[in-house]
Design an enzyme around this catalytic site. Sequence first.
Site, PDB file in Angstrom:
ATOM      1  N   ASP A 382      51.513 -68.699  70.513  1.00  0.00           N
ATOM      2  CA  ASP A 382      50.138 -68.332  70.190  1.00  0.00           C
ATOM      3  C   ASP A 382      49.216 -68.998  71.207  1.00  0.00           C
ATOM      4  O   ASP A 382      49.446 -70.152  71.592  1.00  0.00           O
ATOM      5  CB  ASP A 382      49.793 -68.800  68.774  1.00  0.00           C
ATOM      6  N   ASP A 584      49.543 -72.791  65.438  1.00  0.00           N
ATOM      7  CA  ASP A 584      48.957 -73.859  64.623  1.00  0.00           C
ATOM      8  C   ASP A 584      47.853 -73.391  63.688  1.00  0.00           C
ATOM      9  O   ASP A 584      47.233 -74.199  63.009  1.00  0.00           O
ATOM     10  CB  ASP A 584      48.408 -74.961  65.532  1.00  0.00           C
ATOM     11  N   ASP A 588      48.805 -67.968  61.796  1.00  0.00           N
ATOM     12  CA  ASP A 588      50.143 -68.071  62.395  1.00  0.00           C
ATOM     13  C   ASP A 588      51.224 -68.320  61.344  1.00  0.00           C
ATOM     14  O   ASP A 588      52.415 -68.176  61.636  1.00  0.00           O
ATOM     15  CB  ASP A 588      50.188 -69.219  63.420  1.00  0.00           C
TER      16      ASP A 588
END
Length: 687
Positions: A382, A584, A588
């Site tokens: 991510d 995080d 996610d």
Amino acid sequence: MQFRILHELPGRLRLNLELPLRPPVDPSQVEAHLHDHAGVRKSSFNPHTRNLLIHYDGSAATRVALLIRLEAAPQPQARRRRSPSELDRKKKTVVRSGTLLVLRPLIPPPVRPFLAIAGALPVLRKGASALGRGQVNVDVLDASAVGAAMATRDFLTASIITFLLKLGDYLEEWTRRRSRKLLTEMFHVEEEWAWVVRDGIEERVNLEEIHEGETVVVRMGSLIPVDGTVLEGEALVNQASLTGESLAAGKRRGSSVYAGTVLEEGSLRIQAKKVGAQTRAAQMVRIIEEGEALKAQTQSQSEALADRIVPYSFWLSGLTFALTGNPARAAGVLLVDYSCAIKLSTPVAILASLARAAQHRVLIKGGKYLEQLARADAFILDKTGTLTEATPRVAGVHAFGGFDRDYLLQQAACVEEHFPHPVATAVVREAAALGLHHPEEHAEVEYILAHGIVSRLHGRRILVGSRHFVHEHGGVDMAAAEKEIETFACKGHSILYVGIGGELAGLIAIHDPVRTEAHSFIEALRREGIERIIMLTGDNEATARTIAEELGIDEYHSEAFPERKVEIIRQLKAEGYTVAMVGDGINDSPALSHADVGISMKHGADIAQEACDVLLMEGTLADILAARRISKEGMGLIRENFHQIIAVNSAAMLMAVTGATPPVFSAALHNLGTVAVGLRSLKPLRR
């Protein structure tokens, strides 16, 4: 307390205390009288010689004061007797069995069979108990071997086999204890007492008696026993056990400190926030120990194979007896098994690897994830908070539709402050920096996961979030802003869209700098042989492309919402990849749960930390590489142990079948091999 001076040097004093030898005195109670005495550097008491050694600053005033304090001190209490541990009981059993074996020539022959039977009863009972549960395992093998020796009236062999089995059992328990001792020493959680201020007076209490909110006093050279906040004092604290930092960190009023760290210089008064099992160090130890239960696939397969071999040992023993007519050879076969060594060495190797990863500030939540991390060949990253610093700032604000720039930022901050996200924090911080106060004039704020925020302001609907959200959900036309959108995106900025009353009120450009280590991390993954490296982001195509090109990532997905991230992971897994997901944020967490191994940062959202399988306690990308290296080495150690176990035990079984060695030698070789691989499994903790 009475004493006499035995020896004296400048700054050093040895005293003999007039105390009883039995029962022994608790050394910590004697040393506690001088623990906080000004000028005393160190004191140590030996309960066997009753000598007290004191190191002090050498001044005459200190010497007089400490002698007066000792003379006025009350008689210390005897050391509390603890109940024997499982290891102590097994040690006594081994010593008793070995002593009888050594003294056997002195024992009258008629008595020897009864002693052999008495010594073998625990082994026979364990075998009978396993059969009663319908299990044919190593306990049944051991009982059968001892029973076969007794059936042939070879009581010497039966006694030797029984002794070796008990010795092996003790050494296995010692190996397990050793691994846990190394683990607890690593995080310094074994200190038993601390100094607490109660009613204005310092009291020495057991750790279990400390309560949250109490004031704990810690001085130079002592371990900090609680997680808390510094109330008074300044000190240097060595936090290597928890953070890996080699240099001591300065602590003063308002600083956070953690249990298990060492106060190197100075002294502190600490308000306890977390005590006992709630401290960070204790939680790390507990998670690592619980992680043993989440078996790696390799471990489960090895143990299942070892258990399946047990019945074949009986077949081979029976066949050996049928062909040779030699009961000793048949008994020798029964004394060799594979599962014992596998079931000892594999959990120890996993525990040691999990502990070593924790030393590198990475918490892996089980052996299963240790293996998956070692096998991972596809990494999904991510962007925000993983490849970027997670400290975004507002890079620009552009208003549309007659809205004022300050008004736009003011109202965006007003609704964003209800959402604890780095981007929201950046907007609120920018408004505060410009002195834009935002009274609560809006209605209730609703957060739409991974899209944005919606509320009502003076009767008009306000939306703050992604382009997709504001355009699709709010029906806001973006045509007038295409040029500005392209300009921001080409600079690599993320864009926050604001719609008020169905119109586009403006754009807020967010700059989240790329981590300095991100490029080298991507290159390291490629060198590791990772086949697929994919960046996911909720940003638009232009922004995603700019960041991907900067980092040298060939594969990326823009406007990737939670369901899209899960879809990508499922597709990769269907193609046969072992997928590691690094993220995080709240959005996610679904992807972290669906990946083979989910990795989250310590600074991430609470739900992401719960959903992940690997937690980076310091949040650096280099820690992922360290954890992967440790995982691969740990799984390699397990494979090497397995091959060694198969080789040693197969050789012992072959010698037993051919009669090249007596049954006792087979038992000794098997037990020595088991202990050897158990000790070898501790290698990660010794590094």
